[in-house]
Design a protein around this motif. Sequence first.
Motif, PDB file in Angstrom:
ATOM      1  N   MET A 114      14.647  26.665  15.178  1.00 41.39           N
ATOM      2  CA  MET A 114      14.640  27.565  16.310  1.00 41.39           C
ATOM      3  C   MET A 114      15.651  28.681  16.089  1.00 41.39           C
ATOM      4  O   MET A 114      16.641  28.516  15.402  1.00 41.39           O
ATOM      5  CB  MET A 114      14.991  26.815  17.582  1.00 41.39           C
ATOM      6  N   LYS A 115      15.388  29.775  16.732  1.00 36.90           N
ATOM      7  CA  LYS A 115      16.257  30.949  16.664  1.00 36.90           C
ATOM      8  C   LYS A 115      17.246  30.913  17.826  1.00 36.90           C
ATOM      9  O   LYS A 115      17.032  30.228  18.817  1.00 36.90           O
ATOM     10  CB  LYS A 115      15.415  32.210  16.743  1.00 36.90           C
ATOM     11  N   VAL A 116      18.313  31.683  17.707  1.00 35.76           N
ATOM     12  CA  VAL A 116      19.301  31.805  18.787  1.00 35.76           C
ATOM     13  C   VAL A 116      19.130  33.186  19.413  1.00 35.76           C
ATOM     14  O   VAL A 116      19.106  34.199  18.708  1.00 35.76           O
ATOM     15  CB  VAL A 116      20.736  31.617  18.263  1.00 35.76           C
ATOM     16  N   PHE A 117      19.010  33.203  20.741  1.00 32.75           N
ATOM     17  CA  PHE A 117      18.810  34.449  21.473  1.00 32.75           C
ATOM     18  C   PHE A 117      19.930  34.644  22.482  1.00 32.75           C
ATOM     19  O   PHE A 117      20.553  33.692  22.936  1.00 32.75           O
ATOM     20  CB  PHE A 117      17.477  34.429  22.232  1.00 32.75           C
ATOM     21  N   GLN A 118      20.120  35.908  22.825  1.00 36.60           N
ATOM     22  CA  GLN A 118      21.062  36.266  23.875  1.00 36.60           C
ATOM     23  C   GLN A 118      20.304  37.142  24.871  1.00 36.60           C
ATOM     24  O   GLN A 118      19.623  38.087  24.478  1.00 36.60           O
ATOM     25  CB  GLN A 118      22.239  37.029  23.289  1.00 36.60           C
ATOM     26  N   VAL A 119      20.423  36.788  26.145  1.00 37.50           N
ATOM     27  CA  VAL A 119      19.773  37.556  27.209  1.00 37.50           C
ATOM     28  C   VAL A 119      20.865  38.297  27.967  1.00 37.50           C
ATOM     29  O   VAL A 119      21.837  37.702  28.423  1.00 37.50           O
ATOM     30  CB  VAL A 119      18.991  36.638  28.174  1.00 37.50           C
ATOM     31  N   ARG A 120      20.684  39.609  28.082  1.00 36.86           N
ATOM     32  CA  ARG A 120      21.629  40.465  28.830  1.00 36.86           C
ATOM     33  C   ARG A 120      20.886  41.173  29.953  1.00 36.86           C
ATOM     34  O   ARG A 120      19.703  41.451  29.851  1.00 36.86           O
ATOM     35  CB  ARG A 120      22.216  41.543  27.919  1.00 36.86           C
ATOM     36  N   HIS A 121      21.632  41.510  30.979  1.00 40.80           N
ATOM     37  CA  HIS A 121      21.091  42.352  32.043  1.00 40.80           C
ATOM     38  C   HIS A 121      21.265  43.789  31.577  1.00 40.80           C
ATOM     39  O   HIS A 121      22.391  44.209  31.267  1.00 40.80           O
ATOM     40  CB  HIS A 121      21.841  42.111  33.359  1.00 40.80           C
ATOM     41  N   LYS A 122      20.169  44.524  31.503  1.00 34.24           N
ATOM     42  CA  LYS A 122      20.240  45.902  30.992  1.00 34.24           C
ATOM     43  C   LYS A 122      21.118  46.806  31.844  1.00 34.24           C
ATOM     44  O   LYS A 122      21.817  47.662  31.334  1.00 34.24           O
ATOM     45  CB  LYS A 122      18.841  46.517  30.907  1.00 34.24           C
ATOM     46  N   GLY A 123      21.080  46.617  33.144  1.00 37.77           N
ATOM     47  CA  GLY A 123      21.836  47.488  34.038  1.00 37.77           C
ATOM     48  C   GLY A 123      23.341  47.336  33.915  1.00 37.77           C
ATOM     49  O   GLY A 123      24.088  48.307  33.973  1.00 37.77           O
ATOM     50  N   THR A 124      23.805  46.100  33.740  1.00 32.94           N
ATOM     51  CA  THR A 124      25.244  45.844  33.712  1.00 32.94           C
ATOM     52  C   THR A 124      25.772  45.498  32.323  1.00 32.94           C
ATOM     53  O   THR A 124      26.980  45.565  32.095  1.00 32.94           O
ATOM     54  CB  THR A 124      25.600  44.671  34.645  1.00 32.94           C
ATOM     55  N   GLY A 125      24.879  45.078  31.440  1.00 31.54           N
ATOM     56  CA  GLY A 125      25.301  44.643  30.113  1.00 31.54           C
ATOM     57  C   GLY A 125      25.842  43.224  30.095  1.00 31.54           C
ATOM     58  O   GLY A 125      26.277  42.730  29.057  1.00 31.54           O
ATOM     59  N   ALA A 126      25.834  42.557  31.240  1.00 28.46           N
ATOM     60  CA  ALA A 126      26.357  41.197  31.328  1.00 28.46           C
ATOM     61  C   ALA A 126      25.486  40.231  30.530  1.00 28.46           C
ATOM     62  O   ALA A 126      24.256  40.297  30.579  1.00 28.46           O
ATOM     63  CB  ALA A 126      26.399  40.746  32.789  1.00 28.46           C
ATOM     64  N   ILE A 127      26.143  39.348  29.785  1.00 28.84           N
ATOM     65  CA  ILE A 127      25.423  38.300  29.065  1.00 28.84           C
ATOM     66  C   ILE A 127      25.068  37.216  30.073  1.00 28.84           C
ATOM     67  O   ILE A 127      25.940  36.644  30.724  1.00 28.84           O
ATOM     68  CB  ILE A 127      26.281  37.716  27.930  1.00 28.84           C
ATOM     69  N   LEU A 128      23.779  36.933  30.194  1.00 29.84           N
ATOM     70  CA  LEU A 128      23.304  35.956  31.170  1.00 29.84           C
ATOM     71  C   LEU A 128      23.040  34.597  30.550  1.00 29.84           C
ATOM     72  O   LEU A 128      23.114  33.566  31.233  1.00 29.84           O
ATOM     73  CB  LEU A 128      22.025  36.472  31.835  1.00 29.84           C
ATOM     74  N   TRP A 129      22.701  34.589  29.270  1.00 30.94           N
ATOM     75  CA  TRP A 129      22.349  33.331  28.618  1.00 30.94           C
ATOM     76  C   TRP A 129      22.391  33.513  27.116  1.00 30.94           C
ATOM     77  O   TRP A 129      22.018  34.564  26.600  1.00 30.94           O
ATOM     78  CB  TRP A 129      20.943  32.911  29.047  1.00 30.94           C
ATOM     79  N   THR A 130      22.828  32.484  26.407  1.00 32.22           N
ATOM     80  CA  THR A 130      22.772  32.426  24.955  1.00 32.22           C
ATOM     81  C   THR A 130      22.343  31.018  24.593  1.00 32.22           C
ATOM     82  O   THR A 130      22.902  30.045  25.118  1.00 32.22           O
ATOM     83  CB  THR A 130      24.148  32.724  24.314  1.00 32.22           C
ATOM     84  N   GLY A 131      21.332  30.920  23.736  1.00 34.81           N
ATOM     85  CA  GLY A 131      20.868  29.593  23.345  1.00 34.81           C
ATOM     86  C   GLY A 131      19.692  29.647  22.398  1.00 34.81           C
ATOM     87  O   GLY A 131      19.226  30.716  22.013  1.00 34.81           O
ATOM     88  N   LYS A 132      19.218  28.451  22.030  1.00 35.99           N
ATOM     89  CA  LYS A 132      18.104  28.325  21.096  1.00 35.99           C
ATOM     90  C   LYS A 132      16.780  28.361  21.836  1.00 35.99           C
ATOM     91  O   LYS A 132      16.639  27.767  22.903  1.00 35.99           O
ATOM     92  CB  LYS A 132      18.212  27.019  20.321  1.00 35.99           C
TER      93      LYS A 132
END
Length: 58
Positions: free
Chosen positions: A1-19
Amino acid sequence: MKVFQVRHKGTGAILWTGKAPDPLAALDAMAHEAGYYDHSDIPDHLRAGGFQVEEIRV
C-alpha cells in the motif's frame, strides 16, 4: 500500500496521513476516522475549499 496525506486546500492543514491503496480510499479513510461513513458524508461546510490528496514517500 501507498502512504497518502490529505490536506484541506483552503487552510493547508494536514487532516490525515496513512496507508491506502489509492487517493479515493485515502479520502474515505480520513472521513471514517473523523466519524463519517466515507468522504461523501462530510458536510458541505467542511468540504468548502476542497481536499488535496498526495502520495508521500517515506
